[in-house]
Design an enzyme around this catalytic site. Structure first.
Site, short mmCIF file in Angstrom:
data_model
loop_
_atom_site.label_atom_id
_atom_site.label_comp_id
_atom_site.label_asym_id
_atom_site.label_seq_id
_atom_site.Cartn_x
_atom_site.Cartn_y
_atom_site.Cartn_z
N HIS A 1 0.51 12.87 -6.52
CA HIS A 1 -0.04 11.97 -5.50
C HIS A 1 0.86 10.75 -5.32
O HIS A 1 0.38 9.62 -5.16
CB HIS A 1 -1.47 11.52 -5.90
CG HIS A 1 -2.36 11.23 -4.73
ND1 HIS A 1 -3.43 12.03 -4.38
CD2 HIS A 1 -2.36 10.22 -3.83
CE1 HIS A 1 -4.04 11.51 -3.33
NE2 HIS A 1 -3.40 10.41 -2.98
N ALA B 1 -1.43 8.42 4.59
CA ALA B 1 -2.59 7.85 5.29
C ALA B 1 -2.19 6.67 6.18
O ALA B 1 -1.17 6.02 5.97
CB ALA B 1 -3.64 7.40 4.28
N LYS C 1 -3.23 21.05 -3.67
CA LYS C 1 -2.26 19.96 -3.86
C LYS C 1 -2.67 19.12 -5.07
O LYS C 1 -3.82 18.66 -5.15
CB LYS C 1 -2.20 19.10 -2.60
CG LYS C 1 -1.21 17.95 -2.63
CD LYS C 1 -1.18 17.27 -1.28
CE LYS C 1 -0.16 16.14 -1.23
NZ LYS C 1 -0.56 14.97 -2.04
N ARG D 1 -4.64 1.10 -8.31
CA ARG D 1 -3.41 0.61 -7.68
C ARG D 1 -3.51 -0.92 -7.60
O ARG D 1 -4.19 -1.47 -6.74
CB ARG D 1 -3.26 1.25 -6.30
CG ARG D 1 -3.30 2.77 -6.39
CD ARG D 1 -3.46 3.44 -5.05
NE ARG D 1 -3.75 4.87 -5.21
CZ ARG D 1 -4.02 5.69 -4.21
NH1 ARG D 1 -4.07 5.22 -2.96
NH2 ARG D 1 -4.28 6.96 -4.44
N GLN E 1 -4.30 17.86 5.56
CA GLN E 1 -4.64 17.50 4.18
C GLN E 1 -6.12 17.13 4.14
O GLN E 1 -6.58 16.30 4.91
CB GLN E 1 -3.78 16.34 3.70
CG GLN E 1 -4.15 15.80 2.33
CD GLN E 1 -5.19 14.68 2.39
OE1 GLN E 1 -5.26 13.94 3.37
NE2 GLN E 1 -6.02 14.59 1.37
N TYR F 1 -9.51 15.82 2.03
CA TYR F 1 -10.33 15.31 0.93
C TYR F 1 -11.70 15.94 1.07
O TYR F 1 -12.21 16.09 2.19
CB TYR F 1 -10.46 13.78 1.00
CG TYR F 1 -9.23 13.03 0.57
CD1 TYR F 1 -8.79 13.08 -0.76
CD2 TYR F 1 -8.51 12.25 1.47
CE1 TYR F 1 -7.66 12.38 -1.15
CE2 TYR F 1 -7.39 11.55 1.08
CZ TYR F 1 -6.96 11.61 -0.23
OH TYR F 1 -5.84 10.92 -0.62
N SER G 1 -2.89 13.52 7.26
CA SER G 1 -3.84 13.06 6.25
C SER G 1 -5.26 13.02 6.82
O SER G 1 -5.46 12.72 7.99
CB SER G 1 -3.45 11.65 5.79
OG SER G 1 -4.47 11.07 5.00
N TYR H 1 0.83 -1.21 0.00
CA TYR H 1 0.00 0.00 0.00
C TYR H 1 0.87 1.25 0.00
O TYR H 1 0.64 2.19 -0.78
CB TYR H 1 -0.94 0.02 1.21
CG TYR H 1 -1.61 1.37 1.38
CD1 TYR H 1 -2.64 1.75 0.52
CD2 TYR H 1 -1.16 2.29 2.33
CE1 TYR H 1 -3.21 3.01 0.62
CE2 TYR H 1 -1.73 3.54 2.43
CZ TYR H 1 -2.75 3.89 1.57
OH TYR H 1 -3.31 5.16 1.66
N THR I 1 -6.46 18.20 -1.41
CA THR I 1 -6.04 17.29 -2.47
C THR I 1 -7.04 17.40 -3.61
O THR I 1 -8.21 17.07 -3.47
CB THR I 1 -5.96 15.85 -1.96
OG1 THR I 1 -4.88 15.77 -1.02
CG2 THR I 1 -5.68 14.87 -3.09
N GLY J 1 7.12 14.31 -4.14
CA GLY J 1 7.26 13.25 -5.12
C GLY J 1 8.70 12.93 -5.48
O GLY J 1 9.37 13.70 -6.15
#
Length: 371
Positions: free
Chosen positions: A257, A82, A233, A167, A130, A132, A109, A27, A158, A289
């Site tokens: 991300h 996260a 972001k 993923r 952060q 969502y 997060s 993950y 985000t 990143g």
């Protein structure tokens, strides 16, 4: 048992892989689909070379800076990651303490396994939240209000996740949050639970909760419900950078991300200069990143970043050695960056410029005068 001496942050990844269950390590470490962008986030740094200046007095090098008016010890900050209690029992609390000890920013997060209030209670430190944006805007407003009341200093929205990227490691592992853990910020809120599914439980959960209709008007709406500065972001283009300025964002974070959303987007270091050029100094530009070395930090600052955020190495350090591991990750990056600055002939951040690097086949822009 002899203590393993870790001499750079990259070494923490293999140590974390040994310690963590496969589902948790996959993950944290994997990217979307073919993971091309995941590789590029690292490899693109290799295309940038330094043009160091010599015979500069570097007996005193100052790497401190300010972010949104806040004094920090270095331009290296902790990105949101996260569910950190999957990595270590103390999770985000250990990360917050380590960031505070390093004198830098820790970003929490939304999907943390420690709450806003628990992180605030770790002691003095600079915390960003952060965010969502959920379908239920009352929940969004509650989260923002809680962050503001807890003394957090900024909201990082985000903006690249109307849906979760594919993923494949999470799909194969049938990823789900271990049963002894919870998403602490959502306790008492009507947001359901992450259930085991036939693919990624996280992807299903995000799909059911995150608002796909999120748009620029929502950045303005957030500004009406908080006095905190709003960072956007997930910016990768000049067009979106300009829109961030237009809507009154306090800053942007150039981010893909962690290469976990749309594959085959540019590495963030490759997208950085386009965004910096578009913004023209009106608001600060940050980047996350692929940063694994102090030299990476120097390259990002030479391209116009006001600072960088580091994510995976922090989690790997946490998994390996808890708070001490995170402290060491930040110290290693700090030491490497200070050394790189010295060897490049810079004594403070304001001296780092585009002239200190060349990219690809660029020729040095020299003016040769005849004697």
């Amino acid at each position: 048992m002899a203590t393993i001496e870790v001499v750079n942050v990259c070494e923490y990844e293999a140590l974390a892989k040994e310690k963590l269950p496969k589902m948790a390590f996959d993950y944290y470490s994997s990217g979307a689909e073919d993971q091309w962008t995941l590789q590029q986030n690292r490899n693109a740094f290799q295309n940038i070379r330094f043009r160091p200046r010599i015979l500069v007095d570097v007996s005193n090098v100052d790497i401190s800076t300010t972010v949104l008016g806040l004094k920090i010890s270095m331009p290296i900050m902790v990105a949101p990651a996260a569910m950190q209690k999957m990595a270590h029992p103390e999770g985000e609390l250990a990360t917050a303490r380590a960031a505070a000890a390093a004198g830098t920013v820790m970003t929490l997060s939304s999907l943390a396994t420690s709450s806003i209030e628990e992180v605030a209670a770790t002691g003095p430190g600079i915390h960003f939240f952060q965010l969502y944006v959920f379908k239920d805007r009352n929940i969004v407003a509650q989260l923002v209000h809680r962050a503001e009341c807890a003394g957090f200093k900024a909201i990082a929205v985000t903006a690249d996740t109307p849906r979760l990227g594919r993923r494949e490691a999470d799909i194969k592992n049938r990823f789900v949050l271990p049963p002894h853990l919870t998403l602490k910020n959502f306790e008492g809120l009507d947001l359901g639970k992450m259930e085991k599914t036939n693919d990624s439980g996280l992807a299903s959960y995000i799909s059911s909760q995150i608002d796909r209709s999120l748009s620029w008007k929502d950045i303005r709406w957030l500004q009406t419900i908080t006095k905190l500065p709003i960072l956007v972001k997930g910016v990768l283009t000049a067009e979106d950078a300009k829109l961030c300025v237009e809507v009154g964002a306090a800053g942007v974070i150039v981010s893909n991300h962690g290469a976990r959303q749309l594959d085959f987007v540019p590495a963030t270091i490759s997208a950085l200069e386009e965004v910096v050029t578009a913004i023209q100094g009106r608001i600060p530009v940050f980047m996350d990143g692929g940063v694994r070395r102090g030299t990476d930090v120097l390259k990002a600052l030479a391209l116009g970043a006001a600072g960088i955020f580091v994510g995976r190495p922090v989690v790997y350090g946490l998994a390996t050695d808890g708070e001490a591991g995170v402290r060491n990750v930040l110290q290693l990056l700090r030491d490497e960056f200070e050394l790189a600055m010295s060897l490049a002939g810079c004594t403070k951040l304001s001296e780092i410029s585009r002239s200190h690097i060349q990219i690809g086949n660029e020729k040095s822009k020299l003016s040769i005068s005849r004697l």
